[in-house]
Write a protein that holds these residues in place. Structure first.
Motif, PDB file in Angstrom:
ATOM      1  N   PRO A   1      32.444  34.007  32.367  1.00 61.51           N
ATOM      2  CA  PRO A   1      33.454  34.848  33.228  1.00 61.51           C
ATOM      3  C   PRO A   1      32.908  36.251  33.266  1.00 61.51           C
ATOM      4  O   PRO A   1      32.480  36.859  32.181  1.00 61.51           O
ATOM      5  CB  PRO A   1      34.702  34.746  32.931  1.00 61.51           C
ATOM      6  CG  PRO A   1      34.897  33.648  31.839  1.00 61.51           C
ATOM      7  CD  PRO A   1      33.499  33.454  31.418  1.00 61.51           C
ATOM      8  N   LEU A   2      32.842  36.866  34.596  1.00 58.69           N
ATOM      9  CA  LEU A   2      32.354  38.215  34.436  1.00 58.69           C
ATOM     10  C   LEU A   2      33.356  39.144  35.592  1.00 58.69           C
ATOM     11  O   LEU A   2      33.774  38.555  36.602  1.00 58.69           O
ATOM     12  CB  LEU A   2      31.063  38.330  35.204  1.00 58.69           C
ATOM     13  CG  LEU A   2      29.837  37.815  34.235  1.00 58.69           C
ATOM     14  CD1 LEU A   2      28.611  37.863  35.071  1.00 58.69           C
ATOM     15  CD2 LEU A   2      29.656  38.723  33.108  1.00 58.69           C
TER      16      LEU A   2
ATOM     17  N   LYS B   1      39.759  42.436  35.991  1.00 58.20           N
ATOM     18  CA  LYS B   1      39.907  40.943  35.644  1.00 58.20           C
ATOM     19  C   LYS B   1      38.476  40.409  35.792  1.00 58.20           C
ATOM     20  O   LYS B   1      37.431  40.883  36.521  1.00 58.20           O
ATOM     21  CB  LYS B   1      40.785  40.450  36.591  1.00 58.20           C
ATOM     22  CG  LYS B   1      42.328  40.799  36.404  1.00 58.20           C
ATOM     23  CD  LYS B   1      43.109  40.141  37.174  1.00 58.20           C
ATOM     24  CE  LYS B   1      44.883  40.575  36.973  1.00 58.20           C
ATOM     25  NZ  LYS B   1      45.127  40.883  35.597  1.00 58.20           N
ATOM     26  N   LEU B   2      38.554  39.200  35.068  1.00 51.03           N
ATOM     27  CA  LEU B   2      37.197  38.711  35.084  1.00 51.03           C
ATOM     28  C   LEU B   2      37.230  37.494  36.034  1.00 51.03           C
ATOM     29  O   LEU B   2      38.298  36.760  36.245  1.00 51.03           O
ATOM     30  CB  LEU B   2      36.995  37.647  33.790  1.00 51.03           C
ATOM     31  CG  LEU B   2      37.007  38.651  32.384  1.00 51.03           C
ATOM     32  CD1 LEU B   2      36.976  37.837  31.165  1.00 51.03           C
ATOM     33  CD2 LEU B   2      35.617  39.617  32.580  1.00 51.03           C
ATOM     34  N   LEU B   3      36.091  37.106  36.720  1.00 55.47           N
ATOM     35  CA  LEU B   3      36.166  36.052  37.731  1.00 55.47           C
ATOM     36  C   LEU B   3      35.522  34.860  37.091  1.00 55.47           C
ATOM     37  O   LEU B   3      34.541  34.912  36.145  1.00 55.47           O
ATOM     38  CB  LEU B   3      35.301  36.305  38.996  1.00 55.47           C
ATOM     39  CG  LEU B   3      35.073  35.283  40.280  1.00 55.47           C
ATOM     40  CD1 LEU B   3      36.421  35.236  40.809  1.00 55.47           C
ATOM     41  CD2 LEU B   3      33.994  35.720  41.014  1.00 55.47           C
ATOM     42  N   ARG B   4      36.057  33.600  37.309  1.00 59.00           N
ATOM     43  CA  ARG B   4      35.577  32.258  36.702  1.00 59.00           C
ATOM     44  C   ARG B   4      35.562  31.325  37.723  1.00 59.00           C
ATOM     45  O   ARG B   4      36.579  31.284  38.496  1.00 59.00           O
ATOM     46  CB  ARG B   4      35.947  32.110  35.193  1.00 59.00           C
ATOM     47  CG  ARG B   4      37.671  31.822  35.543  1.00 59.00           C
ATOM     48  CD  ARG B   4      38.262  31.459  34.144  1.00 59.00           C
ATOM     49  NE  ARG B   4      39.825  31.183  34.233  1.00 59.00           N
ATOM     50  CZ  ARG B   4      40.436  31.284  33.262  1.00 59.00           C
ATOM     51  NH1 ARG B   4      40.161  31.782  32.083  1.00 59.00           N
ATOM     52  NH2 ARG B   4      41.983  31.109  33.448  1.00 59.00           N
ATOM     53  N   PRO B   5      34.875  30.333  37.614  1.00 64.89           N
ATOM     54  CA  PRO B   5      34.788  29.078  38.721  1.00 64.89           C
ATOM     55  C   PRO B   5      35.698  28.184  38.417  1.00 64.89           C
ATOM     56  O   PRO B   5      36.357  28.208  37.166  1.00 64.89           O
ATOM     57  CB  PRO B   5      33.723  28.680  38.648  1.00 64.89           C
ATOM     58  CG  PRO B   5      33.010  28.665  37.317  1.00 64.89           C
ATOM     59  CD  PRO B   5      33.786  30.324  36.790  1.00 64.89           C
ATOM     60  N   THR B   6      36.641  27.745  39.295  1.00 60.76           N
ATOM     61  CA  THR B   6      37.626  26.506  39.112  1.00 60.76           C
ATOM     62  C   THR B   6      36.935  25.436  38.982  1.00 60.76           C
ATOM     63  O   THR B   6      35.591  25.012  39.557  1.00 60.76           O
ATOM     64  CB  THR B   6      38.465  26.502  40.181  1.00 60.76           C
ATOM     65  OG1 THR B   6      37.734  26.208  41.429  1.00 60.76           O
ATOM     66  CG2 THR B   6      39.310  27.911  40.352  1.00 60.76           C
TER      67      THR B   6
ATOM     68  N   ILE C   1      29.058  41.333  38.044  1.00 61.38           N
ATOM     69  CA  ILE C   1      28.497  40.445  38.933  1.00 61.38           C
ATOM     70  C   ILE C   1      27.453  41.424  39.773  1.00 61.38           C
ATOM     71  O   ILE C   1      26.262  40.963  40.198  1.00 61.38           O
ATOM     72  CB  ILE C   1      29.463  39.749  39.732  1.00 61.38           C
ATOM     73  CG1 ILE C   1      30.230  38.619  38.854  1.00 61.38           C
ATOM     74  CG2 ILE C   1      28.644  38.770  40.748  1.00 61.38           C
ATOM     75  CD1 ILE C   1      31.272  38.120  39.390  1.00 61.38           C
ATOM     76  N   ALA C   2      28.039  42.293  40.352  1.00 65.36           N
ATOM     77  CA  ALA C   2      27.430  43.225  41.244  1.00 65.36           C
ATOM     78  C   ALA C   2      26.145  43.942  40.632  1.00 65.36           C
ATOM     79  O   ALA C   2      24.848  43.909  41.324  1.00 65.36           O
ATOM     80  CB  ALA C   2      28.219  44.372  41.905  1.00 65.36           C
TER      81      ALA C   2
ATOM     82  N   TYR D   1      40.935  34.629  38.849  1.00 61.77           N
ATOM     83  CA  TYR D   1      40.821  35.842  38.242  1.00 61.77           C
ATOM     84  C   TYR D   1      41.444  35.649  36.671  1.00 61.77           C
ATOM     85  O   TYR D   1      42.542  34.874  36.821  1.00 61.77           O
ATOM     86  CB  TYR D   1      41.378  36.833  39.116  1.00 61.77           C
ATOM     87  CG  TYR D   1      40.664  37.484  39.961  1.00 61.77           C
ATOM     88  CD1 TYR D   1      39.464  38.082  39.897  1.00 61.77           C
ATOM     89  CD2 TYR D   1      41.036  37.438  41.552  1.00 61.77           C
ATOM     90  CE1 TYR D   1      38.752  38.506  40.903  1.00 61.77           C
ATOM     91  CE2 TYR D   1      40.430  37.779  42.420  1.00 61.77           C
ATOM     92  CZ  TYR D   1      39.108  38.400  42.296  1.00 61.77           C
ATOM     93  OH  TYR D   1      38.640  39.076  43.228  1.00 61.77           O
ATOM     94  N   ALA D   2      40.856  36.004  35.728  1.00 60.58           N
ATOM     95  CA  ALA D   2      41.531  35.512  34.366  1.00 60.58           C
ATOM     96  C   ALA D   2      41.588  37.112  33.747  1.00 60.58           C
ATOM     97  O   ALA D   2      40.952  38.123  34.140  1.00 60.58           O
ATOM     98  CB  ALA D   2      40.656  34.829  33.463  1.00 60.58           C
ATOM     99  N   PRO D   3      42.523  37.295  32.789  1.00 59.95           N
ATOM    100  CA  PRO D   3      42.647  38.468  32.120  1.00 59.95           C
ATOM    101  C   PRO D   3      41.231  38.766  31.461  1.00 59.95           C
ATOM    102  O   PRO D   3      40.556  38.197  30.967  1.00 59.95           O
ATOM    103  CB  PRO D   3      43.770  38.180  31.138  1.00 59.95           C
ATOM    104  CG  PRO D   3      44.417  37.262  31.524  1.00 59.95           C
ATOM    105  CD  PRO D   3      43.509  36.181  32.456  1.00 59.95           C
ATOM    106  N   ASN D   4      40.900  40.128  31.140  1.00 65.00           N
ATOM    107  CA  ASN D   4      39.790  40.650  30.758  1.00 65.00           C
ATOM    108  C   ASN D   4      40.376  41.398  29.309  1.00 65.00           C
ATOM    109  O   ASN D   4      40.743  42.462  29.503  1.00 65.00           O
ATOM    110  CB  ASN D   4      39.194  41.790  31.536  1.00 65.00           C
ATOM    111  CG  ASN D   4      37.616  42.137  30.918  1.00 65.00           C
ATOM    112  OD1 ASN D   4      37.232  41.835  29.747  1.00 65.00           O
ATOM    113  ND2 ASN D   4      36.950  42.806  31.840  1.00 65.00           N
ATOM    114  N   PRO D   5      39.938  40.799  28.169  1.00 69.94           N
ATOM    115  CA  PRO D   5      40.275  41.548  26.998  1.00 69.94           C
ATOM    116  C   PRO D   5      39.756  42.953  26.707  1.00 69.94           C
ATOM    117  O   PRO D   5      40.354  43.748  26.104  1.00 69.94           O
ATOM    118  CB  PRO D   5      39.993  40.588  25.808  1.00 69.94           C
ATOM    119  CG  PRO D   5      39.350  39.590  26.564  1.00 69.94           C
ATOM    120  CD  PRO D   5      39.445  39.858  27.868  1.00 69.94           C
TER     121      PRO D   5
END
Length: 161
Positions: free
Chosen positions: A58-59, A100-105, A64-65, A90-94
């Motif tokens: 996740p990034l 937030k982090l983007l990750r695929p479902t 990503i940009a 979106y997932a929390p970013n520690p």
């Protein structure tokens, strides 16, 4: 004499123009092929590009940009669409509360998996056309060109007359 240029300068300008036109054409060709590959999986080339960027980790949108060399705003628009379509989340970013982090479902991963056979077939056809060494050389030249442009264009300023 300030308006005159040397033959070397003229050649450099011509080479830059030809390089830019070649890269623009290549970009258009890759976008068209990518759209064709992505369409049966229910994706666009842009959606595939963003989901593909986060398949392994996740990034944040800004990451990503940077990796893709495009604006954060354009990635943000695509990322929000992917989340709306259920292809990413979106997932929390520690490391950063607001970014937030983007990750695929699982649906996003499945969509990308559907593209893999066409992607592999295109890679094989290009490899056959260019030859293994020619294909590897094309990659090296493009990577070197990108590095060189990054080194000299921070930001590209027009000199004052």
């Amino acid at each position: 004499m300030s308006g005159e240029s040397t033959p070397e300068q003229e050649l450099e300008r011509e080479l830059l123009s030809r390089t830019a036109l070649g890269v623009f054409r290549l970009n258009g060709q890759f976008l068209a092929v990518s759209e064709d590959l992505a369409r049966p999986a229910g994706l666009t080339a842009a959606w595939w590009q963003v989901v593909g960027a986060v398949l392994h980790e996740p990034l944040p949108v800004a990451g990503i940009a940077r990796a893709m060399g495009i604006t954060r705003q354009s990635v943000q628009r695509v990322a929000d669409l992917l989340v709306t379509k259920g292809l990413a989340e979106y997932a929390p970013n520690p490391a950063h509360r607001r970014a937030k982090l983007l990750r695929p479902t699982p649906a996003g991963r499945d969509a990308v998996r559907k593209i893999e056979p066409g992607h592999a077939a295109l890679a094989a056809r290009l490899g056959a056309e260019l030859g293994e060494e020619g294909f590897a050389e094309a990659v090296r030249v493009l990577e070197r060109l990108s590095e060189a442009l990054e080194a000299v264009a921070e930001p590209a300023r027009v000199p004052e007359p």
